[in-house]
Design an enzyme around this catalytic site. Structure first.
Site, mmCIF file in Angstrom:
data_model
loop_
_atom_site.group_PDB
_atom_site.id
_atom_site.type_symbol
_atom_site.label_atom_id
_atom_site.label_comp_id
_atom_site.label_asym_id
_atom_site.label_seq_id
_atom_site.Cartn_x
_atom_site.Cartn_y
_atom_site.Cartn_z
ATOM 1 C CB CYS A 150 -4.480 -0.533 -0.601
ATOM 2 S SG CYS A 150 -2.902 -1.359 -0.840
ATOM 3 C CB CYS B 276 -0.905 0.012 1.228
ATOM 4 S SG CYS B 276 -2.204 -1.223 1.119
#
Ligand SMILES: *[C@@H]1O[C@H](CO)[C@@H](O)[C@H](O)[C@H]1NC(C)=O
Ligand SMILES: *[C@@H]1O[C@H](CO)[C@@H](O)[C@H](O)[C@H]1NC(C)=O
Ligand SMILES: *[C@@H]1O[C@H](CO)[C@@H](O)[C@H](O)[C@H]1NC(C)=O
Length: 290
Positions: A179, A98
């Site tokens: 993300c 992420c």
């Protein structure tokens, strides 16, 4: 074939949203066939990636090639859908950490420099599929098995162009995985910096998941010569922000972040606008000289 036609076609392949543009702007003259030695290039890049770039990845390059070939050569040259690549994508599943996803549109050159100096960024070209197929052309042959090395159809002639379908699915997968904080690098020196026809506007934005993404950090960057056409508060970027808001994303937007301007100045230090970065530049120069 002139080198101009070749480089133009290569540019179009490496910038998939150009395809969308061309679909809407009529026939394309260049008709190149499948890139010669495509199997060696694709399989070689795959081994390079899993051996040197990302050694933690346990994937079968020969199997990925088989699935790719299967998707392309079984169909007529203009009829390869994103679904035809399902088995291939399944064979090359990859996850990304992420907070590193970098999306971009019409900022390719600067994006490469940016991603090189801020090494934690990941672009589609850093993924295995992007790495393997970057700049390549391919298509099957009608009524015969194998690749067509003499010519591939024009984008405009195809409902499902084999190259476009692969990039479309790759872009969708990349965006679905996104993300944490993600970054979007847009070009403020053109009209429609955010275009619904670009790969970002048509595929990636739709595939972003507001539950996985914390912030969409938009960075608008203009050319050094001062063509300020769009910004965080002007033009199509305002539309992008509205779409993000309506879909529940948190966002930030910055115009001409210093790092991005300095990177352009390094390439072109004589530009008048680089004088505003003079302090940072002299710091960099003294670093380089030491
Ligand atoms: C394209 O593929 C679909 C399904 O694979 C098939 O039904 C259709 O006939 C094909 N069209 C052409 C022009 O080959
Ligand atoms: C913005 O787009 C123009 C036209 O395609 C291009 O020449 C320029 O390099 C781009 N600027 C940046 C900062 O990427
Ligand atoms: C994510 O972006 C927001 C807004 O720019 C920032 O406040 C936050 O520190 C960022 N978080 C990470 C992990 O980078």
């Amino acid at each position: 074939m002139s080198s101009f036609t070749i480089s133009a076609a290569v540019l179009m392949i490496s910038r998939p949203w150009f395809i969308m543009f061309l679909l809407c702007s009529g026939p394309l003259k260049a008709q190149l066939g499948t890139t010669p030695n495509i199997k060696h290039i694709v399989v070689g890049r795959c081994f390079n990636y899993i051996t040197l770039v990302n050694p933690s990845l346990r994937l079968d390059c020969e199997e990925i090639w088989r699935q790719f070939e299967e998707a392309v050569v079984r169909q007529s040259s203009c009829n390869v859908t994103v679904e035809d690549y399902n088995h291939m994508f399944y064979a090359m599943a990859q996850t990304w950490p992420c907070d590193r996803f970098l999306f971009w549109s019409k900022t390719r050159t600067l994006m490469h420099i940016y991603a090189a100096v801020v090494p934690h960024y990941w672009t589609l070209e850093d993924t295995l599929v992007g790495y393997m197929f970057n700049d390549l052309i391919w298509c099957g042959q009608e009524e015969e098995s194998g690749f067509d090395f003499s010519s591939c159809p024009e984008w405009s002639a195809c409902r499902n162009h084999p190259v476009y379908s692969l990039w479309r699915q790759a872009s969708q997968n990349f965006a679905e995985m996104a993300c944490g904080n993600i970054t979007v690098l847009l070009n403020g020196s053109i009209v429609n910096a955010f275009s619904r026809k670009s790969m970002f506007g048509s595929v990636e934005l739709e595939s972003l998941n507001a539950c996985r993404v914390d912030y969409v950090n938009i960075k608008v960057v203009t050319n050094l010569d001062g063509l300020f056409i769009e910004s965080c508060s002007e033009g199509s970027i305002v539309d992008l922000i509205q779409i993000l808001q309506s879909r529940g994303f948190r966002w930030t937007c910055t115009d001409n972040e210093e790092t991005l301007m300095i990177l352009q100045c390094i390439k072109n230090p004589k530009q008048a606008s680089c004088q505003t970065c003079a302090n940072s530049l002299s710091q960099i120069k003294s670093l380089t000289l030491n």
